[in-house]
Design a protein around this motif. Sequence first.
Motif, PDB file in Angstrom:
ATOM      1  N   VAL A  30      -3.079  18.515   4.359  1.00 30.33           N
ATOM      2  CA  VAL A  30      -2.909  17.348   5.027  1.00 30.33           C
ATOM      3  C   VAL A  30      -1.485  17.215   6.019  1.00 30.33           C
ATOM      4  N   PRO A  31      -1.341  17.308   7.089  1.00 36.39           N
ATOM      5  CA  PRO A  31       0.180  17.672   7.208  1.00 36.39           C
ATOM      6  C   PRO A  31       1.005  15.638   7.225  1.00 36.39           C
ATOM      7  N   LEU A  32       2.103  16.190   6.789  1.00 38.40           N
ATOM      8  CA  LEU A  32       3.159  15.205   5.956  1.00 38.40           C
ATOM      9  C   LEU A  32       3.236  14.226   7.272  1.00 38.40           C
ATOM     10  N   ALA A  33       3.181  14.600   8.678  1.00 34.50           N
ATOM     11  CA  ALA A  33       3.214  13.519   9.673  1.00 34.50           C
ATOM     12  C   ALA A  33       2.436  12.682   9.614  1.00 34.50           C
ATOM     13  N   LEU A  34       1.226  13.470   9.301  1.00 37.55           N
ATOM     14  CA  LEU A  34      -0.344  12.898   9.541  1.00 37.55           C
ATOM     15  C   LEU A  34      -0.558  11.372   8.585  1.00 37.55           C
ATOM     16  N   THR A  35       0.415  11.574   7.524  1.00 39.05           N
ATOM     17  CA  THR A  35       0.198  10.802   6.468  1.00 39.05           C
ATOM     18  C   THR A  35       1.440   9.824   6.786  1.00 39.05           C
ATOM     19  N   SER A  36       3.052   9.839   6.831  1.00 37.06           N
ATOM     20  CA  SER A  36       3.834   9.228   7.213  1.00 37.06           C
ATOM     21  C   SER A  36       3.569   8.474   8.634  1.00 37.06           C
ATOM     22  N   ARG A  37       2.893   8.759   9.779  1.00 36.63           N
ATOM     23  CA  ARG A  37       2.626   7.909  11.297  1.00 36.63           C
ATOM     24  C   ARG A  37       1.274   6.997  10.683  1.00 36.63           C
ATOM     25  N   LEU A  38       0.118   7.441   9.386  1.00 34.29           N
ATOM     26  CA  LEU A  38      -0.654   6.241   9.231  1.00 34.29           C
ATOM     27  C   LEU A  38      -0.369   5.285   8.331  1.00 34.29           C
ATOM     28  N   GLN A  39       1.321   5.347   7.611  1.00 36.69           N
ATOM     29  CA  GLN A  39       1.895   4.597   6.809  1.00 36.69           C
ATOM     30  C   GLN A  39       2.177   3.545   7.534  1.00 36.69           C
ATOM     31  N   GLU A  40       3.549   4.371   8.081  1.00 36.30           N
ATOM     32  CA  GLU A  40       3.971   3.485   9.334  1.00 36.30           C
ATOM     33  C   GLU A  40       3.016   2.836  10.130  1.00 36.30           C
ATOM     34  N   ILE A  41       2.082   3.141  10.330  1.00 40.80           N
ATOM     35  CA  ILE A  41       1.288   1.953  11.383  1.00 40.80           C
ATOM     36  C   ILE A  41       0.179   1.192  10.523  1.00 40.80           C
ATOM     37  N   SER A  42       0.008   1.650   9.572  1.00 40.15           N
ATOM     38  CA  SER A  42      -0.896   0.348   8.855  1.00 40.15           C
ATOM     39  C   SER A  42       0.699  -0.588   8.467  1.00 40.15           C
ATOM     40  N   GLY A  43       1.116   0.178   7.625  1.00 39.40           N
ATOM     41  CA  GLY A  43       1.937  -1.104   7.055  1.00 39.40           C
ATOM     42  C   GLY A  43       2.738  -2.036   8.437  1.00 39.40           C
ATOM     43  N   SER A  44       2.608  -2.106   9.620  1.00 35.10           N
ATOM     44  CA  SER A  44       3.053  -2.855  10.554  1.00 35.10           C
ATOM     45  C   SER A  44       1.250  -3.294  10.590  1.00 35.10           C
ATOM     46  N   LEU A  45       0.442  -3.034  10.806  1.00 35.50           N
ATOM     47  CA  LEU A  45      -0.596  -4.105  10.391  1.00 35.50           C
ATOM     48  C   LEU A  45      -0.819  -5.195   9.511  1.00 35.50           C
ATOM     49  N   LEU A  46      -0.898  -5.179   8.385  1.00 34.02           N
ATOM     50  CA  LEU A  46      -0.300  -5.233   7.489  1.00 34.02           C
ATOM     51  C   LEU A  46       0.422  -6.303   6.770  1.00 34.02           C
ATOM     52  N   SER A  47       1.528  -5.950   8.446  1.00 32.57           N
ATOM     53  CA  SER A  47       2.928  -7.157   8.503  1.00 32.57           C
ATOM     54  C   SER A  47       2.546  -8.054   9.371  1.00 32.57           C
ATOM     55  N   LEU A  48       1.617  -8.187   9.745  1.00 31.82           N
ATOM     56  CA  LEU A  48       1.366  -9.210  10.525  1.00 31.82           C
ATOM     57  C   LEU A  48       0.842 -10.444  10.379  1.00 31.82           C
ATOM     58  N   PRO A  49       1.641 -11.779  10.515  1.00 30.77           N
ATOM     59  CA  PRO A  49       1.356 -12.708  10.371  1.00 30.77           C
ATOM     60  C   PRO A  49      -0.198 -12.765   9.653  1.00 30.77           C
ATOM     61  N   PHE A  50      -0.362 -13.898   8.679  1.00 37.26           N
ATOM     62  CA  PHE A  50      -2.129 -13.661   8.008  1.00 37.26           C
ATOM     63  C   PHE A  50      -3.164 -14.201   8.656  1.00 37.26           C
TER      64      PHE A  50
ATOM     65  N   ILE B 109      -9.101  14.424   4.535  1.00 31.07           N
ATOM     66  CA  ILE B 109      -9.292  14.251   2.981  1.00 31.07           C
ATOM     67  C   ILE B 109     -11.017  14.403   3.410  1.00 31.07           C
ATOM     68  N   THR B 110     -12.147  14.651   3.778  1.00 30.21           N
ATOM     69  CA  THR B 110     -12.831  14.830   3.793  1.00 30.21           C
ATOM     70  C   THR B 110     -13.901  15.994   3.004  1.00 30.21           C
ATOM     71  N   ARG B 111     -12.562  17.168   4.140  1.00 30.17           N
ATOM     72  CA  ARG B 111     -12.763  18.010   3.969  1.00 30.17           C
ATOM     73  C   ARG B 111     -12.839  19.021   2.619  1.00 30.17           C
ATOM     74  N   ILE B 112     -11.203  17.987   1.870  1.00 36.47           N
ATOM     75  CA  ILE B 112     -10.531  18.330   0.114  1.00 36.47           C
ATOM     76  C   ILE B 112     -11.609  17.904  -0.333  1.00 36.47           C
ATOM     77  N   ALA B 113     -12.390  16.857  -0.279  1.00 32.61           N
ATOM     78  CA  ALA B 113     -13.641  16.205  -0.967  1.00 32.61           C
ATOM     79  C   ALA B 113     -14.455  17.466  -1.439  1.00 32.61           C
ATOM     80  N   VAL B 114     -15.119  17.577  -0.178  1.00 29.52           N
ATOM     81  CA  VAL B 114     -16.036  18.344  -0.374  1.00 29.52           C
ATOM     82  C   VAL B 114     -15.585  19.772  -1.033  1.00 29.52           C
TER      83      VAL B 114
END
Length: 358
Positions: free
Chosen positions: A69-89, A172-177
């Motif tokens: 799994v590319p490190l750039a992908l997981t880093s960017r996913l954490q950044e964007i998901s963190g930004s969404l979760l930081s929005l007002p409730f 992650i599906t590839r890995i699980a299989v």
Amino acid sequence: MSINESYPPAFRRVISGGDPLATAEVEPAVLVRDEDIKIPVIDLERLDKEILREACKEWGIFRLENHGVPLALTSRLQEISGSLLSLPFENKRELFAAVNSPLTYFWGTPALNPSGDALKRGAQASNVHMLEGFNVPLSKLPTFSTSCDDGDAHEPKLESFRVLIEEYGRHITRIAVSLFEAIAQTLSLQLSGNRRSEYLSESTGLIRVYRYPGSSDGAAGEALGMEVHTDSSVISILKEDETGGLEVMKGEDWFCVKPVANTLIVNLGDMMQAISDDEYKSVTHRVKKKNMETERHSVCYFVFPKRDYVIKSSNYKPFTYSEFEAQVQADVQSSGTKIGLPRFRPNSPLFLSSCREI
């Protein structure tokens, strides 16, 4: 905006030093060891099936390296998901409702119904766990539109999140299989024809993105983020940040699993334990955040058998995953906690009582 505004109101009282939340947990009486434990390591590029067999039999959990799994992908996913979760409730709740999407926002409990909404916990309904997140069923992402009629300003973030989570899901599906096929070989399971997709149905795969709050003054002390539990899945695959907090039960003791950069944590769930006739274990684990000055972020993938596939085991009555899921939900709603596989042991009082209830 104060960061507190992004948390559910019930969290803010704790973070600001107010009354503690009722976070009673159901767990065995065990010695808690505040120390790290080294779990087995599996190299996906050079997969050693004997090491894999030992990890599944003795631990039910292992660390995966060279997973691709590319490190750039997981880093960017954490950044964007963190930004969404930081929005007002309120914005988070409105955003996910407005797009009429299969993605859902949840908080205060890890127990969700099939639609991804938080389950009400019967006698423990007032108990709140310090976590929030998004539930993402991967099979429904291709039909998910992030366009809102009122042109929400956060649509670009949501679209970026969709694209990233879809790409992450493919990896992650590839890995699980790959892992399931290797585990099946160690159990001498026959995977000819459609059998593999019956045991492990990619269409059931879902991802949950979690955030555990931080506190600048450490007011909440040691916070219970995820209660003691086993996963209901066949396989679960966790990507966590460097904060830590994952604890596993080994023997009769609890141990901390220290984060290691660019690795994944794989644990077996209840369905794998049943499929293996209890040869392999569904690991008991929880999340307790000790460093309250830092938020904890994690992404976990869960995959299950086909919902109508009958799992036959010498240790359990035949059941489908949909029956198992329904029983878990009923237990959570009535008693506040998951019981799981013991419900399905033919000679168990729990099984006999559930039959009478039905």
